[in-house]
Design a protein around this motif. Structure first.
Motif, PDB file in Angstrom:
ATOM      1  N   VAL A   1     -11.947 -39.272 -23.834  1.00 27.42           N
ATOM      2  CA  VAL A   1     -12.719 -38.000 -23.576  1.00 27.42           C
ATOM      3  C   VAL A   1     -12.293 -37.837 -22.229  1.00 27.42           C
ATOM      4  CG1 VAL A   1     -15.135 -37.198 -23.466  1.00 27.42           C
ATOM      5  CG2 VAL A   1     -14.326 -39.577 -25.415  1.00 27.42           C
ATOM      6  N   LYS A   2     -12.367 -36.102 -22.342  1.00 27.46           N
ATOM      7  CA  LYS A   2     -11.864 -35.812 -21.192  1.00 27.46           C
ATOM      8  C   LYS A   2     -12.969 -35.190 -20.696  1.00 27.46           C
ATOM      9  CE  LYS A   2     -10.150 -32.058 -23.158  1.00 27.46           C
ATOM     10  NZ  LYS A   2      -9.380 -29.718 -23.145  1.00 27.46           N
ATOM     11  N   LYS A   3     -13.295 -34.917 -19.151  1.00 25.58           N
ATOM     12  CA  LYS A   3     -14.272 -34.790 -18.335  1.00 25.58           C
ATOM     13  C   LYS A   3     -14.971 -33.504 -19.296  1.00 25.58           C
ATOM     14  CE  LYS A   3     -16.008 -34.229 -13.439  1.00 25.58           C
ATOM     15  NZ  LYS A   3     -16.416 -32.687 -13.696  1.00 25.58           N
ATOM     16  N   ASP A   4     -16.632 -33.087 -19.317  1.00 23.72           N
ATOM     17  CA  ASP A   4     -17.219 -32.618 -19.377  1.00 23.72           C
ATOM     18  C   ASP A   4     -17.198 -33.083 -21.001  1.00 23.72           C
ATOM     19  OD1 ASP A   4     -16.315 -30.723 -16.550  1.00 23.72           O
ATOM     20  OD2 ASP A   4     -18.566 -32.090 -16.972  1.00 23.72           O
ATOM     21  N   GLY A   5     -16.395 -33.768 -22.221  1.00 27.24           N
ATOM     22  CA  GLY A   5     -16.366 -33.965 -22.970  1.00 27.24           C
ATOM     23  C   GLY A   5     -17.470 -34.309 -23.280  1.00 27.24           C
TER      24      GLY A   5
ATOM     25  N   LYS B   1      -2.232 -36.473 -27.318  1.00 22.81           N
ATOM     26  CA  LYS B   1      -1.732 -36.805 -25.825  1.00 22.81           C
ATOM     27  C   LYS B   1      -2.776 -36.035 -25.109  1.00 22.81           C
ATOM     28  CE  LYS B   1       2.718 -37.743 -27.315  1.00 22.81           C
ATOM     29  NZ  LYS B   1       4.447 -37.097 -26.778  1.00 22.81           N
ATOM     30  N   GLU B   2      -3.686 -35.499 -25.642  1.00 19.06           N
ATOM     31  CA  GLU B   2      -4.459 -34.494 -24.998  1.00 19.06           C
ATOM     32  C   GLU B   2      -6.221 -35.369 -24.822  1.00 19.06           C
ATOM     33  OE1 GLU B   2      -2.706 -29.899 -25.549  1.00 19.06           O
ATOM     34  OE2 GLU B   2      -4.639 -30.087 -25.982  1.00 19.06           O
ATOM     35  N   LEU B   3      -7.042 -35.775 -24.062  1.00 17.43           N
ATOM     36  CA  LEU B   3      -8.105 -36.236 -24.220  1.00 17.43           C
ATOM     37  C   LEU B   3      -8.692 -35.148 -25.222  1.00 17.43           C
ATOM     38  CD1 LEU B   3      -8.453 -37.410 -20.588  1.00 17.43           C
ATOM     39  CD2 LEU B   3      -7.649 -38.760 -22.922  1.00 17.43           C
ATOM     40  N   TYR B   4      -9.593 -35.346 -25.986  1.00 15.69           N
ATOM     41  CA  TYR B   4     -10.901 -34.763 -26.315  1.00 15.69           C
ATOM     42  C   TYR B   4     -11.743 -34.142 -25.923  1.00 15.69           C
ATOM     43  CZ  TYR B   4      -8.242 -36.964 -30.715  1.00 15.69           C
ATOM     44  OH  TYR B   4      -6.620 -37.392 -31.056  1.00 15.69           O
ATOM     45  N   ASP B   5     -12.483 -32.860 -26.300  1.00 12.42           N
ATOM     46  CA  ASP B   5     -13.262 -32.297 -25.826  1.00 12.42           C
ATOM     47  C   ASP B   5     -14.935 -32.795 -26.354  1.00 12.42           C
ATOM     48  OD1 ASP B   5     -11.395 -30.104 -26.538  1.00 12.42           O
ATOM     49  OD2 ASP B   5     -12.848 -29.716 -24.315  1.00 12.42           O
TER      50      ASP B   5
ATOM     51  N   LYS C   1     -19.326 -36.666 -20.800  1.00 11.47           N
ATOM     52  CA  LYS C   1     -18.678 -37.211 -19.693  1.00 11.47           C
ATOM     53  C   LYS C   1     -19.038 -36.999 -18.317  1.00 11.47           C
ATOM     54  CE  LYS C   1     -14.359 -39.793 -18.986  1.00 11.47           C
ATOM     55  NZ  LYS C   1     -12.484 -39.749 -19.492  1.00 11.47           N
TER      56      LYS C   1
ATOM     57  N   ARG D   1     -10.407 -29.608 -28.833  1.00  7.59           N
ATOM     58  CA  ARG D   1     -10.143 -30.609 -29.866  1.00  7.59           C
ATOM     59  C   ARG D   1     -11.616 -31.873 -30.143  1.00  7.59           C
ATOM     60  NH1 ARG D   1      -4.959 -32.990 -31.415  1.00  7.59           N
ATOM     61  NH2 ARG D   1      -4.218 -30.901 -30.343  1.00  7.59           N
TER      62      ARG D   1
END
Length: 934
Positions: free
Chosen positions: A849-853, A820-824, A932, A725
């Motif tokens: 933003v998700k971790k490692d995004g 709802k899901e954090l973004y890559d 991130k 995403r």
């Protein structure tokens, strides 16, 4: 993505005729200067009308043989008639006198000729006197085929009964006086069209009834500005043709109700919820009822000689004729306490002033997407007027020169007032010499003696002007000036037997679930809703609520201080995914309570509706005063003090000086055309037009900037696994979004500009968009916007476009506007230095933003006070203490590292912006990538 102000303002006047369907596009000859003189336009229009008339007719029928002789012979006549019409104001008249419709539509309708479903006297909802009113809102936990048919017939016939109130064909085609909505012929076809289109989306129907009609009647109008006057320049189908279409649609929908397996009630009633395919059917019912009310406002705005009271329509409130009222006949100069009641302020200061907004997901009625979700609001003590402001109270404002004094109006409100030359409320009809302030009152179909004790019908601007006048004239009873109600305050003064809490305990407490229009005005919680009457009523006619306030529901909508907004947990419904989201823009004000014309879901306690501040909608207002800030939800800074919303409002607040130019430069056609060229660099190849004039060492490396930004983000991910995403913040017209979709499974993309988002959606649908490319001075070349190679339909479907505010990313996420899901991955293309508050944007990034995004930011750091107050710049100035230079690049690094991001990429990225074929802007932006780490 943002351009420099110089680039954003480039362009010239572009004269064109509006597209009405794929078969009838008119394109200008290539390499020709546009003529703007009337003679040139006249000649062009004559030729075009022939094409458009023929295109309209041939799209209506399966073959040329299906065209009757009358229709074939009208093409040249329609083209010739324009010679007697003014090019702009009278263009709509080409729709008149094309056959015998006018004779058929003049005078009362014959039921057997007019109604395409059931006639009113045999329709559910009719009383013993032959008057038809609304049925209760259906209970979706127990649907039968019969109950669905009854509500469908009631909705359909009510709508056609209203349209029997147009006298002759002119009323169907004459644009409204403000020019901001389609003529009524559109709305006559629109509700039928939506049934078909939405049932097809839901999988209930497999094919269209009339593809052409289901194209031109699909999208209504939410005008962006009070002077947006470009809605009505097309040749519409004849009324008889739309009438025949409605017959087909009625038969198709009725057949679906009677035969579709999802409504099989042989084993008992069916439960219809949001996942059920027939949710789309009930959506069609409530959509039709919305347009019944909005069309009734257009009827009320239509010249009196073009309307007639239809047979079977509900009567005016008895007070309209002096019956059922304690007051004497109306006078020309109203007296408080005689012609209209006093309106004391009543305190609401209980200990528990908490309001829980939102409709439960399991509630057994249809609801629009914005009704669902939740929000708890703590409301400070306040005072609200006993009832809405009456015509009599508002007369004092008018007679005191309120419409002549700019100090009572916000900037946009005063601009609207002067543009429309408003001197009194629109539905007041002058009944005496100029300056005498004697008025009659226009209802939907009649002009009656003024009822001073009815609520005044005004828009948001007029409501706020009265509040300011009242504060100056009499002073406020609190430390803060008079204002309007808020959504939360409204729910506190509603009758406790039928408020939000009561309805959650027992769905029957939502009175519209169990009460017909015949019975709605009865009992201690009686109200003028569900078409109990076809007009307003005296503000003190019904009993007060437990707080002492009257007409908290029905009679007239009440304007609020709230922007239209999503509740926490908001989710669009896939059948109508853009019902609410385009209006979460800080430019729509909520209205509450419903009006006499509100039926079905509009009359529900959970209803949440909205309009632009210059709009009329059987709407009034109530005075509120408090020592506290209003508990209102604002999506952007400011409250309609300028329609450019956040960026202008913050700039004004920062500088304490008014702007000379309050226009959002990104909403102009010139900017849109320039962005289309920037985002779709292959545009022009078909026309042999290069993005850069061919010459030695031409900077072609600066072309395709949006695509290069997207590819920069993709390059920072391994080839496998495929990233899921991405988010395109400030997506403009979508070029980078589609490039992202080649690598990501899902792309969310938003922009502050509605016109940009609309263009992106059109490109997504593969609609043809043609736009002018500047060549020299006033010479332009028209080209077709073309996707880059590899942008297939499957790829385009991965993108979700919507409007949003980059300075409120966290709020957007919490309110369900973002995934709802954090973004890559996230991209921000030349956006940062065009935000009113860039730091807010940066501080919100960790929450989406998700971790490692990875976030890729591209910016030239071109700070301008036109977009960003100087106090909000990241850098580009000397430290006021040390005098050392502060560079934006260093500040950006510090902020991103503090928020848990590390830099993983840097590149100097050029772009070229065309001003004309021999002049370009060459910009070198800094592109940085940030991963991130936590």
């Amino acid at each position: 993505m943002m351009l420099s102000p110089q680039a954003a303002r480039m362009g010239t006047v572009w004269t064109t005729l509006r597209k009405i369907g794929p078969a009838c596009r008119w394109s200008l000859p290539k390499k020709k200067k546009l003529r703007t003189d009337l003679v040139g336009r006249h000649s062009l229009l004559k030729a075009t009308l022939t094409v458009r008339w023929q295109s309209t007719q041939t799209d209506l029928y399966d073959s040329e043989d299906d065209l009757d002789y009358r229709s074939k012979g009208l093409a040249s006549a329609a083209a010739l008639r324009v010679s007697s019409a003014t090019f702009a104001d009278d263009l709509w008249k080409i729709n008149l006198h094309r056959g015998t419709d006018n004779a058929w539509l003049t005078g009362p309708r014959k039921a057997e000729e007019w109604f395409t479903g059931l006639a009113p006297n045999e329709c559910p909802g009719v009383d013993k006197d032959g008057i038809i009113r609304s049925l209760p809102l259906p209970t979706l936990s127990a649907v039968t085929r019969q109950s669905a048919k009854e509500y469908f017939n009631n909705s359909w016939t009510l709508y056609e009964t209203l349209f029997a109130g147009l006298k002759g064909e002119e009323g169907f085609y004459r644009p409204p006086p403000h020019g901001l909505r389609h003529p009524q012929i559109f709305y006559y076809g629109h509700t039928a069209c939506l049934y078909i289109n939405k049932l097809r989306v839901a999988g209930v129907l497999s094919k269209p009834v009339n593809p052409y009609f289901e194209s031109i009647f699909e999208v209504g109008v939410d005008e962006m500005l009070w002077d947006d006057m470009h809605k009505n320049d097309m040749l519409w189908p004849m009324v008889s043709e739309v009438h025949a279409y409605r017959k087909q649609v009625y038969k198709t929908v009725m057949e679906a109700i009677e035969t579709h397996p999802s409504l099989d009630d042989s084993q008992g009633p069916v439960h219809v919820d949001k996942a059920h395919p027939m949710w789309a059917l009930f959506m069609g019912f409530e959509h039709e009822r919305i347009h019944m009310e909005t069309s009734s406002v257009l009827f009320r705005e239509t010249p009196y000689y073009l309307v007639q009271r239809p047979n079977h329509w509900p009567p005016l409130h008895p007070s309209a004729t002096g019956k059922s009222t304690r007051r004497p006949p109306p006078t020309s100069k109203p007296v408080r306490g005689v012609d209209y009641p006093p309106n004391p302020m009543i305190a609401v200061d209980d200990q528990d002033l908490t309001v829980d907004l939102g409709k439960p997901a399991h509630f057994p009625s249809f609801g629009w997407d914005n009704e669902y979700g939740e929000r708890q609001v703590e409301v400070p003590p306040f005072m609200a007027s006993e009832h809405m402001v009456t015509n009599g109270e508002y007369w004092e404002f008018v007679a005191d020169g309120g419409y002549r004094n700019a100090e009572f109006w916000c900037d946009d409100g005063w601009a609207w007032r002067t543009h429309r030359n408003m001197k009194w409320p629109f539905f007041w009809e002058p009944a005496g010499p100029a300056g005498s302030h004697e008025y009659s009152l226009r209802t939907i179909f009649e002009i009656i003696p003024m009822r001073w004790d009815w609520p005044v019908d005004v828009n948001y601007y007029e409501s706020k002007a009265f509040c300011r006048w009242k504060t100056k004239k009499e002073g406020s009873p609190t430390s803060k000036p008079y204002r309007l109600l808020t959504e939360a305050e409204h729910h506190l003064i509603r009758n406790s037997d039928s408020n939000l809490a009561a309805a959650r305990r027992n769905f029957k407490a939502d009175k519209v679930m169990v009460t017909t229009g015949h019975d709605f005005s009865r009992g201690k919680s009686g109200a003028n809703l569900n078409l109990a009457y076809s007009s307003q009523n005296p503000v003190d006619y019904f009993p007060p609520s437990q707080t002492g306030h009257r007409d908290t529901t029905g009679n007239a909508w009440e304007w609020t201080e709230d922007h239209f907004n999503p509740l926490k947990g908001f989710e669009v419904h896939h059948v109508y995914d853009d019902f609410s989201t385009p209006c979460f823009d800080g430019k729509h004000s909520m209205i509450v309570g419903g009006s006499f014309m509100s039926t079905g879901d509009e009359a529900s306690v959970f209803a949440r509706f909205h309009f632009r501040p210059h709009f009329l909608q059987h709407s009034g207002f109530r005075l509120v005063a408090s020592n506290h800030e209003a508990p209102a939800k604002h999506l952007f800074a400011g409250n309609f003090e300028g329609q450019a919303a956040a960026r202008d409002a913050i700039a004004i607040e920062d500088s304490h000086t008014p702007r000379e130019d309050n226009e959002n430069v990104y909403e102009t056609n010139d900017s849109l055309h320039m962005y289309l060229g920037l985002h779709y660099p292959s545009s022009g190849k078909e026309e042999n037009l290069s993005p850069i004039f061919p010459h030695d060492n031409s900077p072609m490396h600066g072309v395709g900037f949006p695509q290069r930004v997207a590819r920069a983000l993709v390059s920072l991910f391994p080839e496998k696994p495929r990233p899921k995403r991405a988010l395109d913040v400030g997506c403009a017209v979508g070029g980078a979004s589609f490039e992202l979709a080649k690598a990501f499974d899902k792309v969310d993309a938003f922009d502050f500009s509605q016109s940009f988002v609309n263009a992106a959606k059109r490109m997504q649908a593969n609609e043809e968009i043609r736009f002018p490319i500047p060549v020299e001075a006033e010479l332009y070349e028209e080209v077709r916007a073309v996707h880059e190679a590899g942008t297939t339909e499957q790829i385009r479907k991965r993108v979700n476009f919507f409007t949003g505010d980059a300075c409120n990313l966290r709020d957007m996420a919490e309110n369900g506007l973002l995934s709802k899901e954090l973004y890559d991955g996230v991209i921000m293309s030349n956006l940062l230095c065009r935000l009113p508050d860039p730091m807010s944007c940066l501080e919100d990034l960790p929450f989406i933003v998700k971790k490692d995004g990875v976030v890729v930011m591209v910016t030239p750091f071109s700070w301008l006070t036109e977009f960003t107050p100087r106090s909000k710049w990241l850098g580009g100035f000397n430290d006021p203490v040390t005098k050392e230079p502060i560079y934006s690049k260093n500040v950006l690094r510090n902020v991103m590292e503090r928020n848990g991001f590390e830099k993983v990429y840097e590149e100097q990225m050029p772009l070229v912006i065309r001003e004309h074929q021999r002049k370009y802007q060459y910009i070198v932006s800094e592109a940085t990538g940030w991963r991130k780490t936590n």
